[in-house]
Design an enzyme around this catalytic site. Sequence first.
Site, PDB file in Angstrom:
ATOM      1  N   GLU A   1       0.847  -1.196   0.000  1.00  0.00           N
ATOM      2  CA  GLU A   1       0.000   0.000   0.000  1.00  0.00           C
ATOM      3  C   GLU A   1       0.886   1.251   0.000  1.00  0.00           C
ATOM      4  O   GLU A   1       2.002   1.244   0.525  1.00  0.00           O
ATOM      5  CB  GLU A   1      -0.938   0.004   1.222  1.00  0.00           C
ATOM      6  CG  GLU A   1      -2.229  -0.747   0.944  1.00  0.00           C
ATOM      7  CD  GLU A   1      -3.361  -0.342   1.899  1.00  0.00           C
ATOM      8  OE1 GLU A   1      -3.256  -0.655   3.092  1.00  0.00           O
ATOM      9  OE2 GLU A   1      -4.341   0.273   1.436  1.00  0.00           O
TER      10      GLU A   1
ATOM     11  N   HIS B   1      -2.756  -6.829   6.777  1.00  0.00           N
ATOM     12  CA  HIS B   1      -4.171  -6.919   6.525  1.00  0.00           C
ATOM     13  C   HIS B   1      -4.548  -7.064   5.065  1.00  0.00           C
ATOM     14  O   HIS B   1      -5.762  -7.089   4.742  1.00  0.00           O
ATOM     15  CB  HIS B   1      -4.871  -5.687   7.117  1.00  0.00           C
ATOM     16  CG  HIS B   1      -4.546  -4.404   6.383  1.00  0.00           C
ATOM     17  ND1 HIS B   1      -5.507  -3.686   5.728  1.00  0.00           N
ATOM     18  CD2 HIS B   1      -3.386  -3.773   6.146  1.00  0.00           C
ATOM     19  CE1 HIS B   1      -4.966  -2.624   5.168  1.00  0.00           C
ATOM     20  NE2 HIS B   1      -3.690  -2.663   5.410  1.00  0.00           N
TER      21      HIS B   1
ATOM     22  N   TYR C   1      -7.600   0.621  15.872  1.00  0.00           N
ATOM     23  CA  TYR C   1      -6.959   0.078  14.665  1.00  0.00           C
ATOM     24  C   TYR C   1      -7.412  -1.369  14.441  1.00  0.00           C
ATOM     25  O   TYR C   1      -7.801  -1.766  13.345  1.00  0.00           O
ATOM     26  CB  TYR C   1      -5.449   0.152  14.860  1.00  0.00           C
ATOM     27  CG  TYR C   1      -4.613  -0.060  13.629  1.00  0.00           C
ATOM     28  CD1 TYR C   1      -4.200   1.017  12.855  1.00  0.00           C
ATOM     29  CD2 TYR C   1      -4.189  -1.325  13.253  1.00  0.00           C
ATOM     30  CE1 TYR C   1      -3.405   0.840  11.738  1.00  0.00           C
ATOM     31  CE2 TYR C   1      -3.395  -1.520  12.140  1.00  0.00           C
ATOM     32  CZ  TYR C   1      -3.004  -0.425  11.386  1.00  0.00           C
ATOM     33  OH  TYR C   1      -2.223  -0.625  10.280  1.00  0.00           O
TER      34      TYR C   1
HETATM   35 FE1  FEO Z   1      -0.419   0.898   6.462  1.00  0.00          FE
HETATM   36 FE2  FEO Z   1      -2.088  -1.418   4.739  1.00  0.00          FE
HETATM   37  O1  FEO Z   1      -1.153   0.146   4.956  1.00  0.00           O
END
Ligand code: FEO
Length: 398
Positions: free
Chosen positions: A81, A145, A192
């Site tokens: 990401e 994730h 989170y």
């Molecule tokens: Fe911190 Fe999945 O990006």
Amino acid sequence: MKINVKNNVWWVGKTDWELRKFHGDELSTHHGTTYNSYLLLEEKKVLIDTVWSKYSAEFISNLEKEIDLKKIDYIISCHAENDHSGAMPALMEIIPDKPVYCTENGIKSLKGHYHKDWNFVPVKTGDKLNIGSKELIFIQAPMLHWPDTMFCYLTGDNILFSNDAFGQHYCSENLFNDLVDHEELFNEAIKYFANILTPFSPLVLKKIEEFVSLNLPLDIICTSHGVIWRDNPMQIIQKYIEWASAYQQNQITIIYDTMWNGTRLIAENIAKGIRLSDENIIVKVFNASNTDKNDLITEIFKSKIVLIGSPTINKGILYSIGGLLEFIKGLNFKNKKAFAFGCYGWHSESVDIINASLKASGFDLLSEGIKVNWEPDENTLKQVVETGKKLVTLMQTE
Ligand code: FEO
């Protein structure tokens, strides 16, 4: 600026104090965040992850003050990401031939983001990279994730680089868990987990079990966001085990939106009933139209029972409740009970719509809910208080 983590391991990331939204509007970040990048100055020079593309030029400029970029031997991309790989295009312009270690899915994702055919080296769990007297061991961590995610572990210094896992959107110049406000830190850590990792809870438990079975000594966890866990790093692993195991506190959360106060009165009188019945239960009431949605998700995550209320409008429900129910749908909460309520005038669909959505999201409905035609009168509110008391009984008899 570089900050020493341990021996030859340095933090070279970016603190982002101003971030308030992440993934578009998906996630609020009240305390900013950090993008943690690490430079390992062993016999081989290794860079683990970079920063968000917005800070790419600043990152490269700072990194050049610490090392001649051409002396970097390996780049490790734990997750593609943009908040972790965003500076790679600029970096790879300078050192285009250096090997980039990542998973097969990481290659797909990096190519998809940047359309460059860098010198990718695919790795899988158990693969090792010798960097001198120490080794990096790779551990795939799909869905912690995203499918491309991996951890890596540095032998000798006993450091787990866990990327997003165990992280928090929490900015601090202090950078280490023993140097920050613990209440703030754990509030951000649970938020989170609740908002990002809840759907992947079974995989979290499996991955922790797998890591523990490797019997690798653990001194430090270097996350990609927020603090580095150097004081008792097992504490956040223990928390993840709790949070991933259908987590609950002794809490009932009531969330509503209202047009002319009728649905608010129901919410507050249910809360009154709960308090009258058992003052040890944490009962929280929120108006969804003026409360941050990610904070609401965190409160739902902590709850045994969740009550959702909306009046009927246009044969539907209010926008704030509709959005929240849609968010809940993707999170796959386990072991939660639910109850719907709402006022109506000419049509009474709202409670049925909320019930259907909560049921589809895996919540166990406690009853058909409360529908009140027009505004609740004194007698109706007395009955609502009694309903609050009954909810406590139901909760305690489970
Ligand atoms: Fe911190 Fe999945 O990006």
